[in-house]
Design a protein around this motif. Structure first.
Motif, PDB file in Angstrom:
ATOM      1  N   LYS A  86       6.853  -0.480  -5.998  1.00 23.38           N
ATOM      2  CA  LYS A  86       6.822  -1.651  -5.785  1.00 23.38           C
ATOM      3  C   LYS A  86       5.416  -2.168  -5.880  1.00 23.38           C
ATOM      4  CE  LYS A  86       7.067  -4.927  -1.556  1.00 23.38           C
ATOM      5  NZ  LYS A  86       7.664  -5.006  -0.207  1.00 23.38           N
ATOM      6  N   GLU A  87       5.044  -3.054  -6.529  1.00 20.55           N
ATOM      7  CA  GLU A  87       3.627  -3.679  -6.978  1.00 20.55           C
ATOM      8  C   GLU A  87       3.267  -4.550  -5.686  1.00 20.55           C
ATOM      9  OE1 GLU A  87       2.016  -2.191  -8.926  1.00 20.55           O
ATOM     10  OE2 GLU A  87       3.532  -1.034 -10.074  1.00 20.55           O
ATOM     11  N   ASP A  88       2.232  -4.252  -4.792  1.00 22.72           N
ATOM     12  CA  ASP A  88       1.733  -5.169  -3.900  1.00 22.72           C
ATOM     13  C   ASP A  88       0.159  -5.248  -4.044  1.00 22.72           C
ATOM     14  OD1 ASP A  88       1.615  -6.899  -1.583  1.00 22.72           O
ATOM     15  OD2 ASP A  88       3.077  -5.891  -0.499  1.00 22.72           O
ATOM     16  N   ARG A 131       8.914   3.843  -3.864  1.00 26.67           N
ATOM     17  CA  ARG A 131       9.929   3.866  -3.071  1.00 26.67           C
ATOM     18  C   ARG A 131      10.940   5.082  -3.206  1.00 26.67           C
ATOM     19  NH1 ARG A 131      11.704  -0.817  -4.557  1.00 26.67           N
ATOM     20  NH2 ARG A 131      11.295  -1.992  -2.623  1.00 26.67           N
ATOM     21  N   ARG A 157       0.019  -0.007  -5.316  1.00 26.14           N
ATOM     22  CA  ARG A 157       1.260   0.265  -5.846  1.00 26.14           C
ATOM     23  C   ARG A 157       1.865   1.378  -5.010  1.00 26.14           C
ATOM     24  NH1 ARG A 157       3.544   3.599 -10.896  1.00 26.14           N
ATOM     25  NH2 ARG A 157       4.796   1.941 -11.644  1.00 26.14           N
ATOM     26  N   GLU A 209      12.256   0.294   4.656  1.00 25.96           N
ATOM     27  CA  GLU A 209      13.590  -0.449   4.457  1.00 25.96           C
ATOM     28  C   GLU A 209      14.921   0.255   4.867  1.00 25.96           C
ATOM     29  OE1 GLU A 209      11.852  -2.122   0.214  1.00 25.96           O
ATOM     30  OE2 GLU A 209      13.473  -0.547  -0.024  1.00 25.96           O
ATOM     31  N   LEU A 222       8.727   3.323   1.651  1.00 24.10           N
ATOM     32  CA  LEU A 222       7.749   2.964   0.569  1.00 24.10           C
ATOM     33  C   LEU A 222       6.689   3.691   1.137  1.00 24.10           C
ATOM     34  CD1 LEU A 222       8.820  -0.870   0.242  1.00 24.10           C
ATOM     35  CD2 LEU A 222       8.481   0.716  -1.334  1.00 24.10           C
ATOM     36  N   GLU A 246       5.712   1.175   4.221  1.00 31.48           N
ATOM     37  CA  GLU A 246       6.833   0.100   4.702  1.00 31.48           C
ATOM     38  C   GLU A 246       8.012   0.741   4.968  1.00 31.48           C
ATOM     39  OE1 GLU A 246       7.393  -3.475   2.356  1.00 31.48           O
ATOM     40  OE2 GLU A 246       5.322  -3.722   1.910  1.00 31.48           O
TER      41      GLU A 246
END
Length: 220
Positions: free
Chosen positions: A84-86, A92, A89, A36, A41, A34
């Motif tokens: 960040k846990e989604d 960042r 893991r 930002e 990420l 990801e």
């Protein structure tokens, strides 16, 4: 040429500075998951040969490159901001400024001023120790004097001592040819060399040093 950021799904190749020499040389692979405004990420970095995941901590420094068009390597430094846990893991990491991303082109190697220790052996078996004036992925130059006469066309075996930011030292071996001799007013000369036989792994050690040195210059 405008430097572009890596995109989602682009692969990253990561080294983690360490006081353990063998660990500092391990290259991990990750992927941009990801984007930002101020961070990337990324997936947990994995060592390809063993499948081992690298456990990271907030503040860890990372040396990273990703491949651009035409096989150009884009290097940058970053550090871990958090996690960040989604579904998976993610780590960042800080997003560098665009001018902190350095391009290393295959045929146009970065060259930096650097006084490094260089051990030299001539074809006649004469050995001497000198200090470099500059170094790059394609060649180097060093100061010499009349006691070690050199001529254009001479072939030399060289061992370069490379100090990295993490405190570790490496040696890089290469064979080089004298392409120019420049006489100075002091009675000394500068011998300019191009690499004629160097393994890619040895060249990468030098490129890594040049990248670190250039990065330090930019942040002074």
């Amino acid at each position: 040429m405008t430097c572009l950021y890596p995109k989602i799904n682009d692969q990253l190749f990561i080294q983690v500075p360490s006081s353990d020499a063998s660990e500092a040389e391990v290259e991990y692979r990750s992927r941009i998951a990801e984007l930002e405004d101020e961070a990337f990420l990324i997936e947990i970095p994995m060592q390809e040969s063993s499948g081992r995941l690298k456990k990271l901590h907030i503040g860890d420094e990372l040396s990273v490159y990703f491949m651009g068009e035409g096989g150009i390597k884009n290097y940058f430094y970053t550090h871990v901001l958090g996690f960040k846990e989604d579904v998976i893991r993610m780590v960042r990491v800080h997003k560098p400024a665009k001018d902190e991303i350095l391009k290393i082109q295959r045929r146009s190697f970065l060259r930096v001023s650097a006084e490094l220790e260089l051990a030299v052996r001539t074809a006649a078996g004469i050995r001497f120790l000198v200090r470099t004036e500059d170094i790059g992925g394609g060649g180097t130059s060093f100061w010499t004097d009349v006691s070690t006469p050199l001529e254009v066309g001479d072939r030399l075996e060289c061992w370069l001592l490379i100090p990295y930011r993490n405190g570790l030292n490496e040696h890089a071996y290469f064979e080089a040819e004298v392409v120019r001799m420049k006489e100075l007013d002091t009675g000394r000369s500068v011998a300019m060399l191009k690499f004629v036989n160097i393994l890619d792994g040895e060249r990468q050690k030098i490129i890594r040093f040049c990248f670190e040195r250039q990065f330090d210059f930019r942040n002074r």
